[in-house]
Design an enzyme around this catalytic site. Structure first.
Site, mmCIF file in Angstrom:
data_model
loop_
_atom_site.group_PDB
_atom_site.id
_atom_site.type_symbol
_atom_site.label_atom_id
_atom_site.label_comp_id
_atom_site.label_asym_id
_atom_site.label_seq_id
_atom_site.Cartn_x
_atom_site.Cartn_y
_atom_site.Cartn_z
ATOM 1 N N ASP A 1 -10.527 4.069 -1.069
ATOM 2 C CA ASP A 1 -11.166 3.052 -0.225
ATOM 3 C C ASP A 1 -12.686 3.033 -0.355
ATOM 4 O OD1 ASP A 1 -8.586 2.874 0.553
ATOM 5 O OD2 ASP A 1 -8.964 3.138 2.692
ATOM 6 N N GLU B 1 -2.124 1.311 -4.998
ATOM 7 C CA GLU B 1 -1.712 2.712 -5.163
ATOM 8 C C GLU B 1 -2.867 3.516 -5.731
ATOM 9 O OE1 GLU B 1 -2.188 2.460 -8.570
ATOM 10 O OE2 GLU B 1 -0.311 3.473 -9.145
ATOM 11 N N GLY C 1 -4.986 3.249 -8.045
ATOM 12 C CA GLY C 1 -5.285 3.398 -9.465
ATOM 13 C C GLY C 1 -4.474 4.480 -10.159
ATOM 14 N N ASP D 1 0.843 -1.199 0.000
ATOM 15 C CA ASP D 1 0.000 0.000 0.000
ATOM 16 C C ASP D 1 0.880 1.252 0.000
ATOM 17 O OD1 ASP D 1 -2.023 1.796 0.316
ATOM 18 O OD2 ASP D 1 -2.832 0.925 2.151
HETATM 19 C C1 GLA Z 1 -5.383 2.294 2.809
HETATM 20 C C2 GLA Z 1 -5.875 1.167 1.916
HETATM 21 C C3 GLA Z 1 -6.910 0.357 2.677
HETATM 22 C C4 GLA Z 1 -6.307 -0.173 3.970
HETATM 23 C C5 GLA Z 1 -5.745 0.963 4.801
HETATM 24 C C6 GLA Z 1 -4.949 0.468 5.988
HETATM 25 O O1 GLA Z 1 -6.374 3.224 3.077
HETATM 26 O O2 GLA Z 1 -6.410 1.663 0.730
HETATM 27 O O3 GLA Z 1 -7.369 -0.706 1.878
HETATM 28 O O4 GLA Z 1 -5.312 -1.109 3.661
HETATM 29 O O5 GLA Z 1 -4.880 1.770 4.036
HETATM 30 O O6 GLA Z 1 -4.385 1.502 6.718
#
Ligand code: GLA
Length: 504
Positions: free
Chosen positions: A331, A308, A310, A270
């Site tokens: 998210d 990342e 997209g 991530d």
């Molecule tokens: C980001 C990701 C999520 C999750 C959180 C964890 O927001 O997009 O899917 O993994 O981090 O902190």
């Protein structure tokens, strides 16, 4: 080249340490902050003055040393700008540092956070302890050969949507138990993924340790494996993960080896604080490639999930860096607005993915309770029609019968897991109605008829929707019933009918 660079870095360190040594003792050129907030974690400010110019940096736990721009003194106030993050409307943030007796008040901001902290002059030891060590340059870009790890979209569960950071060894074991006991594993869900919040600190050799809630990661992996399931973990190319835990910055190869040693089968990478260091297409690709190579080098097969959000048309290079799935959006949240925006608007914009590498519109919210049954069926249908990974995100111990029906419908799962792996597309839109088509193996076609409106709507599908000269047998997949080709469907608000048809 590398030698020259390290020489320059050493010289810089000597000069700045030298300057700071006297600065800290005489002219207060370095300040530390004892009350650094967890984000962005400003721990130190350093200033050095040339004959005409002032330069310096703000050291943060998330983004390392952020250089000052246009620094200038006006009396006892130093003002400067810094590059900002994630905010095209505000590409820089303005800062002031007011010297007041022996203390200092620093005000500014990074991304969404405003910073206001009181600092004090630093000792040389404190400066050394807080100095950020940049990671070595990223290796050059290359191309990772495809493997056969994700011939169809991965299926499993992840801790984030339901539990966020509130996870521990016991909960993860309980999820593995429930995945098997409920029958979810039987229909194909197999990855048990620990998202953010498992990490502790590094030991003296730099090896990342889990935190106290995960006493023995290898034993946990063994437990999950003994159930016939697979274990996933999460990390970031930045110094900090999105929830502020230790990331893999400067330790990429070492962390990949640690994961392999524990028996991990799936790694989500991530970007998080890495977005400061890797802010353009080239460096983002290279940082994902670096971990892709590191995972491969361990010799352990691991699914590699790129997160990342997209950026930089990830579907066009995700495979090249070894990715088996890549997030296409920010998210998801457990509501129709978020889910439908991702499913109808955002994910479809990505170049079609397919066997080996999949567009990932984020984890499922089915079972978390924020949407109606019709909306969850729409969620599942959109994901299946777009050949999305199916990573559940609810408490598996509390799967309601309604959620179970959505998550385990064999006809719908077969659309998602169809071995042609075609990312379905919208073929018709009329008002609030959208008809989507996904060609399946053997000449069959899945047709999804969505009602995005708030009134029940009547719709009839046509052979043209299916891309066929005529409609043969038509099966309603959610209700598992054969229907007449010219059936008029009554589709509830935010609901869907999913059909499978073929010439025969
Ligand atoms: C980001 C990701 C999520 C999750 C959180 C964890 O927001 O997009 O899917 O993994 O981090 O902190």
């Amino acid at each position: 080249m590398r030698i020259v660079k390290s020489l320059i870095l050493t010289l810089f360190a000597l000069t700045s340490n030298g300057a700071l040594a006297s600065a800290a003792s005489a002219a207060d050129r370095a300040w530390v902050f004892d009350d650094a907030p967890s984000y962005p974690g400003v721990t130190m400010m350093q200033v050095s003055e040339g004959r005409q110019t002032v330069s310096g940096s703000i050291t943060t736990e998330w983004y390392g040393a952020i250089p000052m721009r246009d620094a200038r003194w006006s009396g006892d106030v130093l003002s400067f700008d810094t590059r900002n993050l994630n905010d095209p409307a505000r590409p820089t943030r303005h800062w002031t540092a007011k010297i007041d007796g022996h203390g200092m008040m620093l005000e500014g901001g990074i991304w969404h956070a405003d910073v206001k902290q009181t600092g004090r002059p630093a000792t040389v030891t404190e400066v050394a302890a807080r100095t950020f060590r940049p990671a070595p340059d990223l290796p050059p870009m290359g191309s990772i050969a495809p493997d056969n790890l994700a011939a169809t979209p991965p299926m499993g569960w992840s801790s984030w949507n339901k539990f966020a950071e509130h996870i521990d060894d016991r909960t993860i074991r309980a999820m593995a138990d429930a995945m098997v006991a409920s029958g979810l594993s039987k229909v194909g869900y197999r990855y048990v993924n620990i998202d953010d919040g498992w990490q502790g600190k590094r030991d003296s050799a730099g090896i990342l340790q889990p935190n106290a809630k995960f006493p023995d990661m290898k034993a946990l992996a063994d437990y999950v494996h003994d159930k016939g399931l697979r274990l996933g973990l999460y990390t970031s190319p930045g110094p900090k993960t999105c929830a502020g835990y230790e990331g893999s910055y400067g330790h990429v190869e070492q962390d990949a080896r640690t994961f392999a040693h524990w028996g991990v089968d799936y790694v989500k990478y991530d970007l998080c604080s890495g977005e400061w260091f890797y802010a353009d297409a080239d460096s983002v690709k290279r940082t994902y490639h670096q971990m892709g190579v590191a995972l491969k080098a361990t010799g352990r097969p691991m699914i590699y999930s790129l997160c990342e959000y997209g950026r930089f048309a990830v579907s066009s290079w995700g495979r090249q860096v070894g990715g088996h799935l890549w997030r296409t959006t920010g998210d998801i949240t457990d509501d129709y607005t978020s889910m439908s925006d991702i499913g109808f608007v955002r994910n479809p914009k990505f170049a079609p993915s397919g066997p080996g590498g999949w567009n990932d519109p984020d984890m499922l919210e089915v079972g978390n309770g924020g949407m109606s049954d019709d909306e969850y069926r729409t969620h599942m249908t959109l994901w299946a029609m777009q050949a999305a990974p199916l990573i559940m995100g609810h408490d598996l111990r509390r799967t309601t019968p309604a959620a179970m029906a959505v998550l385990t419908n064999a006809n719908v799962l077969a659309v998602d897991q169809d071995t042609r792996g075609i990312h379905g597309q919208r073929v018709r839109r009329e008002g609030d109605v959208e008809i989507w088509r996904k060609p399946l193996v053997g000449g069959a076609v899945a047709l999804a008829v969505f009602n995005r409106g708030s009134q029940t709507t009547k719709v009839t599908t046509t052979a043209a929707d299916a891309g066929l000269p005529r409609l043969g047998r038509v099966r309603d997949l959610w209700s598992d019933a054969t229907v007449r080709p010219n059936t008029q469907f009554s589709i509830p608000p935010h609901g869907v009918v999913l059909l499978r048809t073929s010439l025969r």
